[in-house]
Design a protein around this motif. Structure first.
Motif, PDB file in Angstrom:
ATOM      1  N   GLU A 140      -3.816 -10.429  -4.050  1.00 59.27           N
ATOM      2  CA  GLU A 140      -4.530  -9.195  -4.429  1.00 59.27           C
ATOM      3  C   GLU A 140      -5.749  -9.637  -5.233  1.00 59.27           C
ATOM      4  OE1 GLU A 140      -2.114  -6.756  -7.048  1.00 59.27           O
ATOM      5  OE2 GLU A 140      -2.278  -8.186  -8.680  1.00 59.27           O
TER       6      GLU A 140
ATOM      7  N   GLU B  76     -10.735  -2.958  -4.827  1.00 59.98           N
ATOM      8  CA  GLU B  76      -9.865  -2.576  -5.936  1.00 59.98           C
ATOM      9  C   GLU B  76     -10.681  -2.265  -7.182  1.00 59.98           C
ATOM     10  OE1 GLU B  76      -5.623  -4.171  -5.439  1.00 59.98           O
ATOM     11  OE2 GLU B  76      -6.808  -5.942  -5.889  1.00 59.98           O
TER      12      GLU B  76
ATOM     13  N   GLU C  34       0.780   3.755   4.667  1.00 58.07           N
ATOM     14  CA  GLU C  34       0.009   3.713   3.422  1.00 58.07           C
ATOM     15  C   GLU C  34      -1.435   3.316   3.698  1.00 58.07           C
ATOM     16  OE1 GLU C  34       1.518   0.987   0.419  1.00 58.07           O
ATOM     17  OE2 GLU C  34      -0.475   0.871  -0.495  1.00 58.07           O
TER      18      GLU C  34
HETATM   19  N1  GAP Z   1      -3.410  -4.603  -6.398  1.00 62.10           N
HETATM   20  C1  GAP Z   1      -2.439  -3.699  -5.875  1.00 62.10           C
HETATM   21  C2  GAP Z   1      -2.085  -3.989  -4.488  1.00 62.10           C
HETATM   22  O1  GAP Z   1      -2.485  -5.006  -3.931  1.00 62.10           O
HETATM   23  P1  GAP Z   1      -0.797  -3.022  -2.428  1.00 62.10           P
HETATM   24  O2  GAP Z   1      -0.205  -1.650  -2.222  1.00 62.10           O
HETATM   25  O3  GAP Z   1       0.061  -4.178  -2.153  1.00 62.10           O
HETATM   26  O4  GAP Z   1      -1.304  -3.018  -3.935  1.00 62.10           O
HETATM   27  C3  GAP Z   1      -3.191  -2.220  -1.775  1.00 62.10           C
HETATM   28  O5  GAP Z   1      -2.129  -3.133  -1.576  1.00 62.10           O
HETATM   29  C4  GAP Z   1      -3.812  -1.841  -0.444  1.00 62.10           C
HETATM   30  O6  GAP Z   1      -4.215  -3.010   0.261  1.00 62.10           O
HETATM   31  C5  GAP Z   1      -2.872  -1.111   0.508  1.00 62.10           C
HETATM   32  O7  GAP Z   1      -2.849   0.274   0.243  1.00 62.10           O
HETATM   33  C6  GAP Z   1      -3.507  -1.414   1.860  1.00 62.10           C
HETATM   34  O8  GAP Z   1      -4.579  -0.527   2.104  1.00 62.10           O
HETATM   35  C7  GAP Z   1      -4.052  -2.822   1.662  1.00 62.10           C
HETATM   36  N2  GAP Z   1      -3.122  -3.854   2.202  1.00 62.10           N
HETATM   37  C8  GAP Z   1      -2.042  -4.378   1.598  1.00 62.10           C
HETATM   38  N3  GAP Z   1      -1.460  -5.308   2.381  1.00 62.10           N
HETATM   39  C9  GAP Z   1      -2.178  -5.367   3.518  1.00 62.10           C
HETATM   40  C10 GAP Z   1      -2.092  -6.143   4.715  1.00 62.10           C
HETATM   41  N4  GAP Z   1      -1.150  -7.066   4.898  1.00 62.10           N
HETATM   42  N5  GAP Z   1      -3.007  -5.940   5.690  1.00 62.10           N
HETATM   43  C11 GAP Z   1      -4.002  -5.024   5.516  1.00 62.10           C
HETATM   44  N6  GAP Z   1      -4.143  -4.272   4.397  1.00 62.10           N
HETATM   45  C12 GAP Z   1      -3.251  -4.439   3.408  1.00 62.10           C
END
Ligand code: GAP
Length: 455
Positions: free
Chosen positions: A168, A219, A285
Motif C-alpha cells: 500500500e 491514497e 469493492e
Molecule cells: N491503504 C489501505 C488499503 O490499501 P485496501 O482496501 O487493501 O486498503 C485500497 O486497498 C484499494 O486499493 C481498494 O479499494 C482497491 O480499489 C485497490 N486494490 C486493493 N488491492 C487491489 C488489487 N490486488 N488489484 C487492484 N486494486 C486493488
C-alpha cells in the motif's frame, strides 16, 4: 444493462486501451498493459484525482515516496505479521483456494472476516462445501500465506538483504508525515495524498484489471487532532461521493455503500466503509474509507524511537494525530468507468459501439477530419491549431461514417469535419458523440465552442 466482460476486454484490446501483459510470450497470468489510449485515460484519471484531493483541497499536500522501504516499516505497520490470506488445498485435485472465499462464495450473505482458521475449517466440513474444481470434500488444514512480495536489495541474497515491495502507498506517507508537516509548516488538520504502484502476491487475482498483483493506488491520509469535534469521516466520504458522481460520472444506481462489521475490520481500522460497484461479475469493492485512528503513527513512533507527536500551538498539548484514509485503486476505478461507458446502440442504419467516457477522461477531446482528400490541407492546418489547446487527433482514412464510428468507439466527444463549403463559409461541422447531432460552427468561434462544451 450490464456489459459482458469478455466483450469489454475484446473492445479495449482492439482499440488500444488494454493489452494482455507479455502477450507475445504467451502472457503472464493476470498482468495487463495499458495501450496508447489506456495510458491517456489512466493519466487523466490520476490527474483528476490529484487535482481534486491534493491541489484543490484547502488542507492537503502531496508526496511521492519509494516503493521499497526499510523492512522495519512493514514490521511496524503490521503487514509482516498480519497481511496474510488463509489458504486451503484440495487433497484430491491439488487446487488451492482462499478458505474464506470458499465459504463466502457458497453462502453469499456470510462474512467470515473475524473467524479463526479452525472455525472456517469446521464450517467447510459441516456444510459440505466441496472443491469447486473436482467436487471432492477432502481439504488440508488452512495455512496463512503472506501477500508481501519479497526481493533482495544488493548482490547478496540473505536475510539481511531482504526487502519488500510496498503493498500500500499509505505507509510511505506515515513515515514522511513529520518531515512533510515541518517542511510545509502545516497545522492539523491536514492531509497527504499520494499516487503510486503497490504490489500484493494475491492468491486469487482475476476479473480482468479488478484484482492484479501489480496495481496503482490513490491514497489520502488525513491527519487530525483526537480532540477535533468535526466529523472528518463523513467529510471525506462526501468528497469521495462527489468525485465519483460529478467527476468520474459514476451513476448513483451503480454503486452502494457498505459499512464493515466490527469483526471484519482490518488490523489498523476503527471504522471502514466500502464503496462497492456493480461490476459485470458481481458487486465488488471500489473505494475504501477507513478510520485508522493513531494506529500507524503509534506503531512507527514505537518502532523507530522517533517522536511523531504534534505540539498543538493553541492548547500546547502534545498528541499523536488520528487519521482518515480514503483509498482507491486506479485500475479498479478505471474498470468501473469503462464498464459504465461501454454502450452498444441500435441505429436506423446499423449499430454502433460508443465509449461514453466522461469528456475529461476521453483519450482525445476532438477529432479533426477532412470530408475528402481536397480538404486535407485545410483540415491538417486546423488540427495543428487545435493541438495548442486540446487533445486533438487527425482522422482521414475511410468514409466519414466509418470515421465517426471509430471515434465513437474510443470515446472522442467531438468530431470536426472540414468540407466543401468550409472554404467559402469559413465554417466546419461539429458532431457530438452522444447525441450524434451536428452543428455548423464558424472556425473563428470553434476554440471557444469546444472549451465551453468540454468543461
Ligand atoms: N491503504 C489501505 C488499503 O490499501 P485496501 O482496501 O487493501 O486498503 C485500497 O486497498 C484499494 O486499493 C481498494 O479499494 C482497491 O480499489 C485497490 N486494490 C486493493 N488491492 C487491489 C488489487 N490486488 N488489484 C487492484 N486494486 C486493488
Amino acid at each position: 444493462m450490464k456489459v459482458e466482460i469478455e466483450k469489454l476486454i475484446s473492445h479495449l484490446k482492439s482499440q488500444g486501451f488494454v493489452f494482455q501483459g507479455s502477450e507475445i510470450y504467451g502472457g503472464l497470468a493476470n498482468s495487463w498493459d495499458y495501450g496508447p489510449l489506456g495510458a491517456e485515460v489512466k493519466n487523466k484519471l490520476k490527474k483528476l484525482w490529484w487535482d481534486f484531493f491534493v491541489r484543490r483541497n484547502e488542507y492537503n499536500i502531496g508526496l511521492d515516496s519509494s516503493i521499497i522501504l526499510n523492512p522495519k516499516v512493514w514490521q511496524a505497520s503490521g503487514h509482516l505479521g498480519n497481511f496474510n490470506d488463509p489458504l486451503i488445498d484440495c487433497k484430491k485435485c491439488k487446487s488451492r483456494f482462499r478458505a474464506d472465499k470458499l465459504v463466502e462464495e457458497k453462502f453469499a450473505d456470510m462474512n467470515v472476516g473475524g473467524w479463526s482458521n479452525e472455525e472456517i475449517e469446521k464450517f467447510i466440513k459441516e456444510n459440505a462445501i466441496n472443491c469447486p474444481k473436482c467436487d471432492a470434500n477432502d481439504f488440508t488444514n488452512i495455512r496463512q500465506f503472506t501477500l508481501m512480495f519479497k526481493t533482495n536489495q544488493g548482490v547478496v541474497e540473505d536475510e539481511a538483504s531482504t526487502v519488500y515491495l510496498r503493498p500500500e502507498t499509505a505507509q510511505g506517507i506515515f513515515v514522511q508525515y513529520k518531515n512533510s508537516q515541518r517542511a510545509l509548516r502545516k497545522k492539523l488538520p491536514f492531509g497527504i495524498g499520494q499516487i503510486g504502484k503497490s504490489f500484493r502476491n494475491e492468491i486469487t487475482p482475476g476479473n480482468f484489471i479488478f484484482r492484479t498483483r501489480e496495481f496503482e493506488q490513490m491514497e489520502l491520509e488525513f491527519f487530525f487532532s483526537p480532540n477535533d469535534s468535526n466529523d472528518w469521516f463523513e467529510y471525506w466520504l462526501d468528497k469521495v461521493k462527489f468525485f465519483l458522481e460529478k467527476i468520474a460520472l459514476i451513476d448513483t444506481k451503480n454503486y452502494s455503500i457498505r459499512e464493515h462489521e466490527a469483526d471484519e475490520l482490518a488490523h489498523y481500522a476503527k471504522r471502514t466503509v466500502d464503496i462497492e460497484f456493480e461490476f459485470p461479475f458481481g458487486r465488488g469493492e471500489l473505494w475504501g474509507i477507513a478510520h485508522r485512528s493513531d494506529f500507524d503513527l503509534t506503531q512507527h513512533q514505537n518502532h523507530s524511537g522517533q517522536d511523531l507527536t504534534y505540539l498543538d500551538p493553541e492548547t500546547n498539548e502534545k498528541y499523536l494525530a488520528h487519521v482518515i484514509e480514503p483509498s482507491v485503486g486506479v485500475e479498479r476505478l478505471l474498470l468501473a468507468i469503462f464498464c459504465q461507458s461501454y454502450v452498444e446502440e441500435q441505429l436506423d442504419n446499423g449499430e454502433r459501439v460508443v465509449m461514453k467516457l466522461p469528456y475529461k477522461l476521453a483519450p482525445y477531446s476532438v477529432a479533426v477530419m477532412p470530408l475528402q482528400k481536397q480538404q486535407k490541407e485545410k483540415a491538417n492546418e486546423l488540427y495543428k491549431e487545435l493541438l495548442l489547446d486540446f487533445d486533438a487527433t487527425f482522422d482521414e482514412t475511410g468514409n466519414i461514417g466509418k470515421r465517426y464510428r471509430r471515434q465513437d468507439a474510443i470515446g472522442t466527444p467531438f468530431c470536426v469535419t472540414v468540407d466543401f463549403d468550409t472554404e467559402s463559409d469559413r465554417c466546419v461541422t461539429v458532431r457530438n458523440r452522444d447525441t450524434m447531432d451536428q452543428e455548423r460552427i464558424e472556425i473563428s468561434k470553434l476554440r471557444e465552442y469546444l472549451l465551453t462544451k468540454l468543461i
